[in-house]
Design an enzyme around this catalytic site. Structure first.
Site, PDB file in Angstrom:
ATOM      1  N   HIS A   1       4.464  -3.012   2.722  1.00 43.77           N
ATOM      2  CA  HIS A   1       3.939  -4.278   2.174  1.00 43.77           C
ATOM      3  C   HIS A   1       4.937  -5.420   2.355  1.00 43.77           C
ATOM      4  O   HIS A   1       6.130  -5.202   2.568  1.00 43.77           O
ATOM      5  CB  HIS A   1       3.605  -4.106   0.693  1.00 43.77           C
ATOM      6  CG  HIS A   1       4.800  -3.715  -0.142  1.00 43.77           C
ATOM      7  ND1 HIS A   1       5.756  -4.624  -0.544  1.00 43.77           N
ATOM      8  CD2 HIS A   1       5.210  -2.509  -0.611  1.00 43.77           C
ATOM      9  CE1 HIS A   1       6.691  -3.992  -1.233  1.00 43.77           C
ATOM     10  NE2 HIS A   1       6.389  -2.706  -1.287  1.00 43.77           N
TER      11      HIS A   1
ATOM     12  N   GLU B   1       3.348   4.067  -4.143  1.00 45.82           N
ATOM     13  CA  GLU B   1       4.800   4.253  -4.185  1.00 45.82           C
ATOM     14  C   GLU B   1       5.123   5.417  -5.120  1.00 45.82           C
ATOM     15  O   GLU B   1       4.310   5.793  -5.978  1.00 45.82           O
ATOM     16  CB  GLU B   1       5.465   2.953  -4.677  1.00 45.82           C
ATOM     17  CG  GLU B   1       6.987   2.959  -4.746  1.00 45.82           C
ATOM     18  CD  GLU B   1       7.661   3.259  -3.408  1.00 45.82           C
ATOM     19  OE1 GLU B   1       7.506   4.409  -2.910  1.00 45.82           O
ATOM     20  OE2 GLU B   1       8.333   2.376  -2.863  1.00 45.82           O
TER      21      GLU B   1
END
Lengths: 202, 364
Positions: A9, A82
């Site tokens: 990201h 994550e």
């Protein structure tokens, strides 16, 4: 062969403040949005069949920028989140060091052997991510797909692809919107590109 | 050729025969946060220095540019606006043939014509959302063999941004035919400049010239200030060809203050990032208007689906004391496009309301 393009990201405010994000759902900052646009432009000429992303906003929005250029919809996949940093989420390296000096000692030297208070281990992360990857490889034979995810998750997936022990997970660098390319053949996996950010100029 | 630009509030208020000044100038793409207090203070402080000549080396200003943009001062030429330097460049290069995009900022063509060049166009198409296709552009460069190519990134008025990697391909193609390429990055400060700039290519391509205006982002168009980055050889030529005192003392002081004010820069970027999205999305909801997604602080709007021509709509908006940019004099655009600046949220809301009413026919 299935070609998977892994994209980390773009930047968030917490990246800038060096805070551990884990599964806290922090959105991209304005630089992060532009980085997402830059990586999307870079991948615009690729023949992409599907775009997957962690369901956390920062990865999902990065994937949306990429998917827009191919008129695709992003498919959200919680397995690409994550690593869960438990009680560490929202804290900086220094403040974690103060509270958990023993665990922190090993976070970078023996990451596979630590348990993050209230969080996941890298082994847990690898298990969920790799299962999802195997599923996508089966689903997309001879296709190219994008997976937008996170620093810890992509490192873990690359460790799996390279068959490197998870204690070396931090030996791989992942910058914001880094592009990584892995080809999955039935008999072997080939890592073609890692942490490429040439789309960011400098 | 008649050069028309946005921001001509003087002519607009003369033409409209209204005593009161135009109160909302949507035709010029200037930072809505206005003049930074730090810049104003620096200008006021510099007033007394006008009894001296300006620093012909522009030492402090060049150092401020070095710091802000990470470039060595041997590659910097400062200008009384970036446009001044485009004219100087054209006179140095003396091109016979120049290639510009269409539509784009008209001063490239005017600068080229001022040194006697013949201009050809790389036409951008509405059906492609005015996207620049580097392969097509390279083809055209090879076909028309220009000595100078002007690119505007993001392009004005379309708001389309080109990735530096693609620009690198264009420059590499131009090198082969010994053509210079000017990349105008005047609106990149509204974005995160370092993601999009071609500056890292300077060391690789001696034919690359980067133009950078400081007037839009720092809201000082009346002051004139800009710079050009080029190879050392070209920079030396620029210095030999320009007026040594082209940037006055007040503008130099303003530039130093502006480039040092990181808080203003960050606030401006954050503001524009939010507001351009809001304005673009809101314009898209008004029937008859098709806005193009903006990269910077201006939005091109296709009004074909409305009963208005650009000139008539401009006139109508003037009655509401709003000045907009009628794009019909852009090469490659007909009477179907207007350009709107992104201004403060309250002002944008007002303009949206006025446009909404006009499109609904309530102000007919």
């Amino acid at each position: 062969m299935t070609k998977i393009i892994y994209v980390r990201h773009g930047q968030t405010a917490w990246n800038l403040e060096m805070k551990y994000q884990g599964q806290t759902d922090i959105f991209l900052n304005s630089l992060g949005l532009e980085q997402a646009e830059a990586v999307a432009m870079r991948l615009a000429s690729e023949d992409i069949h599907a775009v997957y992303a962690s369901d956390l906003k920062r990865a999902y929005a990065t994937a949306e920028a990429i998917a827009d250029k191919h008129h695709l919809t992003v498919q959200s996949e919680p397995a690409f989140r994550e690593i869960h940093f438990g009680e560490w989420e929202g804290l900086t390296y220094d403040s974690i060091c103060k509270q958990w000096p023993d665990v922190m000692n090993h976070l970078y030297s023996r990451p596979d052997e630590i348990s993050i208070p209230g969080g996941e281990s890298f082994r847990d992360l690898k298990k969920r991510a790799v299962v999802a990857i195997e599923r996508l490889v089966k689903k997309h034979p001879d296709e190219t797909i994008v997976v937008a995810s996170h620093g810890g998750t992509i490192r873990t997936i690359l460790c799996a692809a390279l068959n490197i022990h998870l204690n070396y997970v931090w030996n791989i660098k992942q910058d914001n919107t880094a592009v990584n390319v892995v080809e999955y053949y039935p008999e072997r996996t080939i890592v073609c590109l890692m942490n490429d950010t040439c789309h960011l100029g400098r | 050729m008649k050069a028309e630009h946005g921001g001509n509030i003087y002519a607009a208020s003369r033409d409209s025969q209204q005593k009161e000044a135009i109160w909302l100038d949507y035709s010029a793409n200037i930072n809505p946060l206005g003049l930074a207090p730090s810049v104003k203070a620096a200008m006021l402080q510099a007033i007394d220095s006008v009894i001296h000549y300006p620093d012909a080396d522009a030492y402090d200003l060049k150092r401020a540019i070095c710091r802000a943009y990470g470039i060595s001062s041997e590659l910097i030429t400062v200008g009384n606006g970036a446009v001044e330097l485009l004219y100087v460049l054209s006179h140095i290069i003396q091109p016979h043939k120049v290639l510009v995009m269409a539509p784009t900022f008209s001063e490239y063509e005017r600068a080229a014509c001022s040194s006697g060049a013949q201009v050809s166009y790389y036409v951008l198409h509405a059906h492609d959302d005015f996207k620049v296709k580097s392969t097509v552009l390279i083809n055209q460069i090879e076909m028309s063999q220009p000595e100078l190519v002007f690119l505007c990134n993001p392009n004005n008025p379309t708001g389309v941004l080109m990735p530096p990697a693609e620009i690198a391909e264009v420059i590499a193609a131009a090198v082969k035919i010994k053509s210079f390429v000017v990349v105008d990055e005047s609106f990149l400060d509204f974005l995160h400049w370092n993601v999009w700039t071609c500056q890292p290519l300077l060391s690789k391509f001696p034919n690359l010239i980067i133009a950078h205006s400081l007037t839009k982002f720092y809201a000082i168009p009346g002051l004139r200030l800009g710079f050009v980055l080029a190879s050392e050889i070209m920079t030396r030529k620029l210095h030999l060809s320009k007026d040594p005192w082209n940037v006055n003392s007040i503008a130099q002081a303003a530039g130093v203050a502006a480039l040092g004010d990181e808080v203003y820069a960050e606030q401006s970027r954050t503001y524009i990032t939010q507001e351009k999205k809001f304005f673009y999305q809101s314009l898209g909801k008004i029937s008859g208007l098709k806005p193009y997604e903006p990269a910077a602080n201006y939005i091109l709007v296709d009004i074909r689906q409305s009963p208005w021509t650009a000139s008539a709509l401009r006139q109508k908006m003037m009655e509401q004391k709003i000045l907009i940019r009628d794009c019909s004099n852009y090469e490659g655009l007909g009477d179907d496009y207007i350009r709107l600046a992104v201004k403060s949220h309250e002002q944008n809301e007002q303009v949206l309301q006025v446009l909404q009413n006009i499109m609904k026919g309530e102000l007919l």
